[in-house]
Motif scaffolding. Structure first.
Motif, short mmCIF file in Angstrom:
data_model
loop_
_atom_site.label_atom_id
_atom_site.label_comp_id
_atom_site.label_asym_id
_atom_site.label_seq_id
_atom_site.Cartn_x
_atom_site.Cartn_y
_atom_site.Cartn_z
N VAL A 135 0.85 -1.20 0.00
CA VAL A 135 0.00 0.00 0.00
C VAL A 135 0.88 1.25 0.00
CG1 VAL A 135 -1.86 -1.19 1.23
CG2 VAL A 135 -0.17 0.11 2.53
N SER A 136 0.34 2.33 -0.54
CA SER A 136 1.10 3.58 -0.55
C SER A 136 0.92 4.30 0.78
CB SER A 136 0.59 4.48 -1.69
OG SER A 136 -0.73 4.90 -1.39
N GLU A 137 1.77 5.29 1.01
CA GLU A 137 1.63 6.08 2.24
C GLU A 137 0.29 6.81 2.26
OE1 GLU A 137 5.00 8.44 3.41
OE2 GLU A 137 6.41 6.85 2.84
N ALA A 138 -0.15 7.23 1.08
CA ALA A 138 -1.45 7.92 1.01
C ALA A 138 -2.58 6.97 1.36
CB ALA A 138 -1.65 8.49 -0.40
N GLU A 139 -2.47 5.71 0.91
CA GLU A 139 -3.51 4.73 1.26
C GLU A 139 -3.50 4.42 2.76
OE1 GLU A 139 -3.85 2.21 -2.93
OE2 GLU A 139 -2.16 1.83 -1.59
N LEU A 140 -2.30 4.38 3.33
CA LEU A 140 -2.22 4.17 4.78
C LEU A 140 -2.89 5.33 5.52
CD1 LEU A 140 -1.30 2.91 7.43
CD2 LEU A 140 0.96 3.93 7.08
N ALA A 141 -2.61 6.55 5.05
CA ALA A 141 -3.19 7.74 5.71
C ALA A 141 -4.71 7.67 5.67
CB ALA A 141 -2.68 9.01 5.03
N GLU A 142 -5.23 7.27 4.53
CA GLU A 142 -6.69 7.19 4.37
C GLU A 142 -7.28 6.09 5.27
OE1 GLU A 142 -9.62 6.22 0.68
OE2 GLU A 142 -7.67 7.05 0.16
N ALA A 143 -6.60 4.95 5.31
CA ALA A 143 -7.08 3.82 6.12
C ALA A 143 -7.03 4.17 7.61
CB ALA A 143 -6.26 2.58 5.84
N LEU A 144 -5.93 4.84 8.00
CA LEU A 144 -5.79 5.23 9.41
C LEU A 144 -6.89 6.22 9.80
CD1 LEU A 144 -3.82 4.33 11.59
CD2 LEU A 144 -2.37 6.28 11.04
N ARG A 145 -7.27 7.06 8.87
CA ARG A 145 -8.38 8.00 9.11
C ARG A 145 -9.65 7.20 9.43
NH1 ARG A 145 -8.62 13.41 9.55
NH2 ARG A 145 -7.28 13.70 7.74
N ALA A 146 -9.89 6.13 8.67
CA ALA A 146 -11.07 5.29 8.93
C ALA A 146 -10.95 4.63 10.31
CB ALA A 146 -11.20 4.22 7.84
N GLY A 147 -9.73 4.22 10.67
CA GLY A 147 -9.51 3.61 11.98
C GLY A 147 -9.79 4.60 13.10
N VAL A 148 -9.30 5.81 12.95
CA VAL A 148 -9.50 6.84 13.99
C VAL A 148 -10.98 7.20 14.09
CG1 VAL A 148 -8.94 9.21 14.69
CG2 VAL A 148 -7.15 7.73 13.77
N ASP A 149 -11.66 7.26 12.95
CA ASP A 149 -13.11 7.53 12.96
C ASP A 149 -13.84 6.44 13.75
OD1 ASP A 149 -12.81 9.83 11.52
OD2 ASP A 149 -13.42 8.97 9.59
N ALA A 150 -13.41 5.19 13.57
CA ALA A 150 -14.04 4.07 14.28
C ALA A 150 -13.81 4.17 15.78
CB ALA A 150 -13.52 2.74 13.74
N ALA A 163 -2.13 13.48 13.93
CA ALA A 163 -1.21 12.59 13.21
C ALA A 163 -1.77 12.24 11.84
CB ALA A 163 -0.96 11.33 14.03
N VAL A 164 -3.04 11.88 11.81
CA VAL A 164 -3.67 11.51 10.54
C VAL A 164 -3.73 12.73 9.61
CG1 VAL A 164 -5.85 10.83 9.50
CG2 VAL A 164 -4.97 9.57 11.46
N ASP A 165 -4.00 13.89 10.19
CA ASP A 165 -4.08 15.12 9.39
C ASP A 165 -2.73 15.46 8.74
OD1 ASP A 165 -6.72 15.49 9.96
OD2 ASP A 165 -6.40 16.95 11.57
N THR A 166 -1.64 15.01 9.37
CA THR A 166 -0.29 15.40 8.94
C THR A 166 0.42 14.31 8.16
OG1 THR A 166 -0.25 16.46 11.12
CG2 THR A 166 1.74 16.62 9.84
N LEU A 167 -0.17 13.12 8.14
CA LEU A 167 0.52 11.96 7.57
C LEU A 167 0.90 12.16 6.09
CD1 LEU A 167 1.47 9.30 8.72
CD2 LEU A 167 -0.71 8.27 8.11
N GLY A 168 0.16 13.00 5.41
CA GLY A 168 0.48 13.30 4.01
C GLY A 168 1.84 13.96 3.84
N ASP A 169 2.35 14.57 4.92
CA ASP A 169 3.66 15.23 4.87
C ASP A 169 4.78 14.31 5.33
OD1 ASP A 169 2.34 17.54 4.09
OD2 ASP A 169 2.07 18.22 6.16
N GLY A 170 4.46 13.05 5.57
CA GLY A 170 5.50 12.09 5.94
C GLY A 170 5.39 11.63 7.39
#
Lengths: 136, 202
Positions: free
Chosen positions: B100-115, B136-143
């Motif tokens: 998975v890409s870092e962007a996909e991880l960021a998106e998935a983690l967002r779903a996890g945090v929402d849960a 953290a999720v908001d910033t993950l796009g920057d690394g």
């Protein structure tokens, strides 16, 4: 209602003693409703204070007669653990429901109602109604 | 791209970090909680490490789903279902992809945090793990380094807050002035993303 298919009840507390005692109290106040499948799931597997997903799953399996299982909880992690197990999908019997009710009063109401052969909706409603009973 | 090995390293690094920091987490929890956060997470992540060594799932999603399952079943406190849900839901969102890409991880983690927010009924500002995870999720796009810094800042920013969830909420204003232990452990989890990535380069 088939008496073989009574609603099961699980009592989840942070303390094994609290869960076991409330189960005994509910049975006694329900006129010794020994037919109701009722299981405590208190404390951790190691005997400490806390919540055990394994004990909850095992208790629910024990009381499942195919008519649903009403789960009553005390605080914090007990509530969260049951919700997480329900979200898993396959950890608890079909028709298991977390009932929003006060622990002691709800348990008594649930056991009395289940002993009449009532369905899960009725058991859950009776337990939830215990919130409306004001003491002062 | 991030493979199953990366996620395995993330979990292993988190387990090691929790071992190192268990006393600090429990000390934070003794101020406003029931003084078991460190020991509970230690028990949970030891189980995660053992399960991953035994099964070694071959997709990122499967690593996180298995890890989350261990946490739910072994922790014994509220952090079990909360962290378990975080990892399981993130893992499920990643699906069955081998990488998975870092962007996909960021998106998935967002779903996890929402849960997690849905399960616990907590929002940012309630002095919970959410206060470290959301930045953290908001910033993950920057690394990963940026996410780590954001989570650590978020955890420290819980100090002046009054708790509105969990046992600490019973303390009312007396919860002010103490860092939330769940936010502190969440910052460790996020920091270990960077550690897992560094191990791949090194």
């Amino acid at each position: 209602m088939n008496a073989d298919k009574l609603v099961g009840i699980v009592l989840v507390s942070h303390s094994a003693e609290v869960a076991t005692s409330v189960a005994e109290l509910a049975r006694a106040l329900a006129g010794g409703a020994t037919v109701v499948p009722l299981a405590p799931a208190g404390g951790t597997e190691g005997g400490g204070f806390g919540t055990s997903a394994e004990l909850i799953s095992a208790a629910a399996a024990t009381v499942d007669r195919g008519a649903g299982v009403a789960v009553l909880t005390d605080l914090g992690s007990a509530v969260l653990t049951v919700k997480a197990l329900l979200a898993e999908g396959d950890e608890l019997p079909d028709g298991t429901r977390l009932v929003d009710a006060p622990f002691v009063e709800g348990a008594v109401a649930a056991v009395v109602t289940a002993s009449t052969g009532a369905d899960l909706d009725a058991v859950a409603a009776a337990a939830a109604e215990a919130y409306a009973y004001r003491k002062v | 791209m991030l493979d199953a090995d990366f996620f395995h390293r993330w979990m292993t690094a988190t387990a090691a970090s929790v071992e190192r920091e268990a006393e600090r987490l429990t000390a934070l929890d003794s101020a406003i909680g029931d003084a078991d956060h460190g020991i509970n997470l230690q028990r949970g992540f030891r189980a995660v490490k053992a399960a991953l060594e035994k099964e070694a799932p071959d997709t990122p999603g499967a690593v996180l789903v298995l890890s989350g399952r261990q946490l739910i079943s072994t922790v014994g406190g509220a952090s079990g279902p909360l962290y378990g849900t975080l990892l399981r839901r993130t893992g499920k969102a990643l699906g069955t992809a081998a990488k998975v890409s870092e962007a996909e991880l960021a998106e998935a983690l967002r779903a996890g945090v929402d849960a997690v927010m849905a399960l616990g009924g907590a929002a940012p500002g309630d002095k919970t793990m959410v206060d470290a995870l959301v930045p953290a999720v908001d910033t993950l796009g920057d690394g990963f380094a940026a996410a780590r810094a954001a989570a650590e800042e978020g955890a420290v920013a819980t100090i002046p807050l009054q708790a509105r969830k969990g046992r600490a909420s019973y303390l009312g204003e007396r919860s002010i002035g103490h860092q939330d232990p769940g936010a502190a452990s969440s910052a460790l989890l996020v920091a270990c993303l960077e550690e897992a990535a560094a191990a791949a380069e090194g």
